[in-house]
Motif scaffolding. Structure first.
Motif, mmCIF file in Angstrom:
data_model
loop_
_atom_site.group_PDB
_atom_site.id
_atom_site.type_symbol
_atom_site.label_atom_id
_atom_site.label_comp_id
_atom_site.label_asym_id
_atom_site.label_seq_id
_atom_site.Cartn_x
_atom_site.Cartn_y
_atom_site.Cartn_z
ATOM 1 N N LYS A 1 0.993 -1.366 0.156
ATOM 2 C CA LYS A 1 0.108 0.076 -0.182
ATOM 3 C C LYS A 1 1.132 1.182 -0.210
ATOM 4 O O LYS A 1 0.257 2.701 0.414
ATOM 5 C CB LYS A 1 -1.263 -0.261 1.425
ATOM 6 N N ALA A 2 2.235 0.802 -0.476
ATOM 7 C CA ALA A 2 2.851 2.153 -0.413
ATOM 8 C C ALA A 2 2.308 3.713 -1.650
ATOM 9 O O ALA A 2 2.445 4.845 -0.897
ATOM 10 C CB ALA A 2 4.616 1.768 -0.524
ATOM 11 N N GLU A 3 2.340 3.087 -1.813
ATOM 12 C CA GLU A 3 1.090 4.013 -3.519
ATOM 13 C C GLU A 3 0.395 4.708 -2.722
ATOM 14 O O GLU A 3 -0.168 5.834 -2.479
ATOM 15 C CB GLU A 3 1.329 3.402 -4.739
ATOM 16 N N PHE A 4 -0.046 3.781 -2.189
ATOM 17 C CA PHE A 4 -1.896 5.182 -1.377
ATOM 18 C C PHE A 4 -1.508 5.315 -0.527
ATOM 19 O O PHE A 4 -2.037 6.015 -0.447
ATOM 20 C CB PHE A 4 -2.412 3.136 -1.321
ATOM 21 N N TYR A 5 -0.059 5.058 -0.100
ATOM 22 C CA TYR A 5 -0.104 5.666 1.675
ATOM 23 C C TYR A 5 0.306 7.329 1.004
ATOM 24 O O TYR A 5 -0.266 8.222 1.935
ATOM 25 C CB TYR A 5 1.190 5.004 1.923
ATOM 26 N N SER A 6 0.911 7.440 -0.008
ATOM 27 C CA SER A 6 1.788 8.782 -0.502
ATOM 28 C C SER A 6 0.984 9.495 -1.247
ATOM 29 O O SER A 6 1.095 10.568 -1.429
ATOM 30 C CB SER A 6 3.043 8.304 -1.655
ATOM 31 N N LEU A 7 -0.576 8.587 -1.934
ATOM 32 C CA LEU A 7 -1.323 9.679 -2.143
ATOM 33 C C LEU A 7 -1.549 11.203 -1.675
ATOM 34 O O LEU A 7 -1.763 11.694 -0.276
ATOM 35 C CB LEU A 7 -2.807 8.596 -2.691
ATOM 36 N N GLY A 8 -1.733 12.270 -1.999
ATOM 37 C CA GLY A 8 -2.179 13.309 -1.750
ATOM 38 C C GLY A 8 -0.886 14.201 -0.815
ATOM 39 O O GLY A 8 -0.907 15.187 -0.838
ATOM 40 N N THR A 9 -0.148 13.722 -1.060
ATOM 41 C CA THR A 9 1.259 13.930 -1.396
ATOM 42 C C THR A 9 1.902 14.509 -2.152
ATOM 43 O O THR A 9 2.166 14.314 -3.210
ATOM 44 C CB THR A 9 2.495 13.695 -0.698
#
Length: 158
Positions: A106-114
């Motif tokens: 989920k690393a890509e989702f974790y960075s979503l919005g940054t």
């Protein structure tokens, strides 16, 4: 509905509301800014946040339990609130939840919005655009909700 199921439902609602209030209204700006920092500055800021958060949850849960006639054991309260506090502290150190996001894909989702996400929101002029949250925040809250559920089960069942 059994007494245990009704107790679980009431406890979960009180903890959920207490979590929202404690995480967003009671948490101080310095706690929020510092709890993810390395070393003792971060650990202590996170501990102060979890202490006020836990106090907020209890301030909502105990009167609700009394008014609703719920029979909660001291052992259940200590165990359930302890599980909730420890898991909340762990997640709010930030690097720990970022690690969990990486190992679960989920690393890509974790960075979503940054700014580090490939689809970072930007204005027409190329600067950062305002938004209402990040993937990290969504995963953080989801993680906390899972453990609120576990805490409510423990409180209701013990």
């Amino acid at each position: 509905m059994t007494d245990a199921a009704a107790t679980f439902a009431a406890v979960f609602v009180a903890l959920y509301v207490g979590h929202s209030v404690g995480d967003h209204w009671v948490q101080s700006s310095p706690q929020s800014a510092d709890k993810g920092k390395p070393g003792w500055i971060g650990r202590l800021a996170d501990a102060r946040h979890v202490a006020t958060l836990t106090a907020t949850k209890l301030a909502l849960l105990l009167p609700a339990a009394a008014l609703l006639g719920l029979h909660l054991s001291v052992l259940g309260l200590v165990a359930g609130m302890g599980v909730d506090a420890v898991t909340h502290w762990w997640a709010d150190r930030r690097h720990t939840l970022a690690w969990l996001a990486r190992v679960t894909g989920k690393a890509e989702f974790y960075s979503l919005g940054t700014a580090t996400h490939p689809a970072a929101p930007v204005t027409a002029k190329g600067g950062p655009a305002a938004h209402l949250g990040t993937g990290a925040y969504a995963l953080d809250q989801s993680f906390h909700h899972l453990w609120l559920l576990v805490a409510a089960v423990v409180i209701a069942a013990v």
